[in-house]
Scaffold this motif. Sequence first.
Motif, mmCIF file in Angstrom:
data_model
loop_
_atom_site.group_PDB
_atom_site.id
_atom_site.type_symbol
_atom_site.label_atom_id
_atom_site.label_comp_id
_atom_site.label_asym_id
_atom_site.label_seq_id
_atom_site.Cartn_x
_atom_site.Cartn_y
_atom_site.Cartn_z
ATOM 1 N N GLU A 82 0.861 -1.068 -0.063
ATOM 2 C CA GLU A 82 0.023 0.007 0.275
ATOM 3 C C GLU A 82 0.901 1.324 -0.039
ATOM 4 N N GLY A 83 2.222 1.049 0.185
ATOM 5 C CA GLY A 83 2.912 2.237 0.180
ATOM 6 C C GLY A 83 3.039 2.766 1.697
ATOM 7 N N PRO A 84 3.854 3.953 1.579
ATOM 8 C CA PRO A 84 4.301 4.518 3.034
ATOM 9 C C PRO A 84 3.344 4.966 3.844
ATOM 10 N N VAL A 85 3.017 4.818 4.934
ATOM 11 C CA VAL A 85 2.135 5.441 5.855
ATOM 12 C C VAL A 85 2.690 6.922 6.108
ATOM 13 N N ALA A 86 3.955 7.251 6.152
ATOM 14 C CA ALA A 86 4.349 8.545 6.333
ATOM 15 C C ALA A 86 5.584 8.647 5.605
ATOM 16 N N ARG A 87 5.988 10.123 5.176
ATOM 17 C CA ARG A 87 7.067 10.558 4.658
ATOM 18 C C ARG A 87 7.493 11.592 5.350
ATOM 19 N N VAL A 88 8.780 11.704 5.747
ATOM 20 C CA VAL A 88 9.232 12.597 6.742
ATOM 21 C C VAL A 88 10.449 13.220 5.567
ATOM 22 N N VAL A 89 10.091 14.681 5.155
ATOM 23 C CA VAL A 89 11.028 15.587 4.156
ATOM 24 C C VAL A 89 12.021 15.860 4.979
ATOM 25 N N LEU A 90 13.187 15.524 4.396
ATOM 26 C CA LEU A 90 14.332 16.189 5.151
ATOM 27 C C LEU A 90 14.886 17.435 4.498
ATOM 28 N N PRO A 91 15.516 18.435 5.354
ATOM 29 C CA PRO A 91 15.511 19.792 4.452
ATOM 30 C C PRO A 91 16.784 19.642 3.568
ATOM 31 N N ARG A 92 17.728 18.915 3.710
ATOM 32 C CA ARG A 92 18.781 18.586 2.471
ATOM 33 C C ARG A 92 18.987 16.939 2.315
ATOM 34 N N ARG A 93 19.584 16.756 1.025
ATOM 35 C CA ARG A 93 19.775 15.456 0.988
ATOM 36 C C ARG A 93 20.770 14.579 1.754
ATOM 37 N N VAL A 94 20.481 13.353 1.809
ATOM 38 C CA VAL A 94 21.359 12.240 2.382
ATOM 39 C C VAL A 94 21.743 11.513 1.343
ATOM 40 N N PRO A 95 23.243 11.156 1.220
ATOM 41 C CA PRO A 95 23.854 10.685 0.211
ATOM 42 C C PRO A 95 23.437 9.021 0.244
ATOM 43 N N HIS A 96 23.372 8.413 -0.697
ATOM 44 C CA HIS A 96 23.140 6.846 -0.667
ATOM 45 C C HIS A 96 24.256 6.180 0.199
ATOM 46 N N GLY A 97 24.008 5.287 0.834
ATOM 47 C CA GLY A 97 24.623 4.653 1.859
ATOM 48 C C GLY A 97 24.802 3.238 1.776
ATOM 49 N N PHE A 98 25.276 2.345 3.024
ATOM 50 C CA PHE A 98 25.314 0.947 3.025
ATOM 51 C C PHE A 98 24.211 0.517 3.972
ATOM 52 N N HIS A 99 24.679 0.291 4.874
ATOM 53 C CA HIS A 99 23.924 -0.516 6.201
ATOM 54 C C HIS A 99 23.188 0.351 7.265
ATOM 55 N N ALA A 100 22.153 -0.455 7.566
ATOM 56 C CA ALA A 100 21.500 0.441 8.637
ATOM 57 C C ALA A 100 21.049 -0.425 9.867
ATOM 58 N N THR A 101 20.563 0.053 10.807
ATOM 59 C CA THR A 101 20.028 -0.769 12.004
ATOM 60 C C THR A 101 18.925 0.242 12.572
ATOM 61 N N PHE A 102 17.874 -0.647 13.259
ATOM 62 C CA PHE A 102 16.913 0.142 14.063
ATOM 63 C C PHE A 102 17.300 -0.591 15.679
ATOM 64 N N VAL A 103 17.075 0.566 16.582
ATOM 65 C CA VAL A 103 17.008 0.203 17.846
ATOM 66 C C VAL A 103 15.947 0.698 18.428
ATOM 67 N N SER A 104 15.085 -0.277 19.046
ATOM 68 C CA SER A 104 13.879 -0.061 19.849
ATOM 69 C C SER A 104 14.064 1.017 20.956
ATOM 70 N N GLU A 105 13.065 1.702 21.391
ATOM 71 C CA GLU A 105 12.807 2.277 22.529
ATOM 72 C C GLU A 105 13.319 1.663 23.914
ATOM 73 N N GLN A 106 12.561 0.168 23.772
ATOM 74 C CA GLN A 106 12.944 -0.539 24.949
ATOM 75 C C GLN A 106 14.495 -0.990 25.087
ATOM 76 N N THR A 107 14.916 -1.290 23.828
ATOM 77 C CA THR A 107 16.428 -1.627 23.894
ATOM 78 C C THR A 107 17.447 -0.435 24.350
ATOM 79 N N LEU A 108 17.073 0.745 23.806
ATOM 80 C CA LEU A 108 17.750 1.778 24.254
ATOM 81 C C LEU A 108 17.761 2.219 25.809
ATOM 82 N N ARG A 109 16.387 2.073 26.083
ATOM 83 C CA ARG A 109 16.342 2.421 27.660
ATOM 84 C C ARG A 109 17.055 1.229 28.709
#
Length: 480
Positions: free
Chosen positions: A450-477
């Motif tokens: 169905e496509g993105p539920v939200a798109r956050v517009v950044l004020p300037r570009r972010v170059p293409h890159g390599f790898h990423a991770t997501f850290v949940s709030e529970q893990t951060l805390r």
Amino acid sequence: MKRDALPVHDIPALNGNNAPVLQEDTFTALEVIGKVPTDLNGLYVRNGPNAFYPPDWRYHAYDGDGMLHAVRFAQGEVSYRNRWVQTSALSEEQAAGRALWKGLKEPMRADRPDEPLKNTSNTDVKYHAGRLITMWYRSGMPYALDPETLQTLGTADFDGAISRISAHSRPDEHTGELLFFDYSITAPYMQYGVVGPDRKLRHKIDIDMPGPGLPHDMAVTEHYTILHDFPLRPDPEALAAGRYKVRFNPDQPSRFAVVPRYGQASEVRWFEAAPTYMLHVVNAWEEGDEVVMVGTPYRTYQDVQGRIDARRLEQTIHLRQRDFLLHEWRFNLATGQTRERTIDDVLNTEFPAINSAFQGRKNRWSYHIVFPQGGREEPRFPGLVKYDLETGGYIAYSAGPRYFYNEAGFAPRDNPQSEDDGYLVMLAWNPDEERSEVQIFDARGARLAEGPVARVVLPRRVPHGFHATFVSEQTLRRWM
């Protein structure tokens, strides 16, 4: 908002949105198209190459200095920050006011046996014991950064216990450990180890190898680690001349070392499989007597004599072309035999991400970047796919062939009820508006299509890159 024109460069790896950004920024109160879910909380971070000094050499896309781009989600609010990974080599260059290392396409520095090729720490980023850890694909000293500020805290040498690990060393959320490997062109050619949640080295062994290889990833299960020895190896003549070049040896099998997590060298079990090369693992787990691993190896082709076309595979890798399968290996600890099968040879996908709570445990869903079929042109990352690893079925999405999606992070919803109860979060290049966005997809069921539920517009570009991770709030805390 008027946007700057995209950079134009005759080197593709520096052209358009491949070009580096030279400023470090922090942005809040960002424009949102749609609505950011309030039960999406945590940190998405992506690493990538970002040359600090303009290159005066034959630049390769892997040469740029590491830069982290972080997106923080908190109760529907979103902020963005980017910072350089302040490696010792980058600091040395900044003190000199110029680049002191060249890149992959040039001879290595003979006067620096400690660092003949610059460790840019630009490849991977993971979260371990309260810190972000950045890693380099060639295996080198990792770096630790503060997850809130992205300030480089220094080397992640774990009290001097290690001097190098490879990209795709893996944290285990269940135990808080970091499982790592490193590889070298000199003996010992591979090592494996475990760092505890106290940031202390708990275990380290040499892995017996016949010579140097080019492993890129590893896999972990609850009780085992799987290390890779593919028949893609450094060209010995090029190495002798101080250059970097690879050769694929189709007469040699792929080999996989299954090691108990705290096993000794004498306990390593080697399993053989069809010759191939693979960059990234999806996941691994245990089923009875079998250790199961799923990954995305390169597709191999046969020449007119029916043999694997080694030169074609080498050229595919050299040109950074994308031509992959989704594949499964089963290593039977009782019989010593390997079974393997291709799960999907229709789509061309890579950069797999899963719900990290299922790493090392049997999972059903995997989320990948889709590439154009055949992958013979300059890399494009125009789509996303959700795989069902049990059936081989998939759900895909693309906003158009010129869009560029970065590796996704799976963000579990607060109090998730199932494996796919969460969101996919990623940086994306929107070519129609010539802007970078943070896109958020509902990962449940078939909703990716169905496509993105939200798109956050950044004020300037972010170059293409390599790898990423997501850290949940529970893990951060857990580590605050």
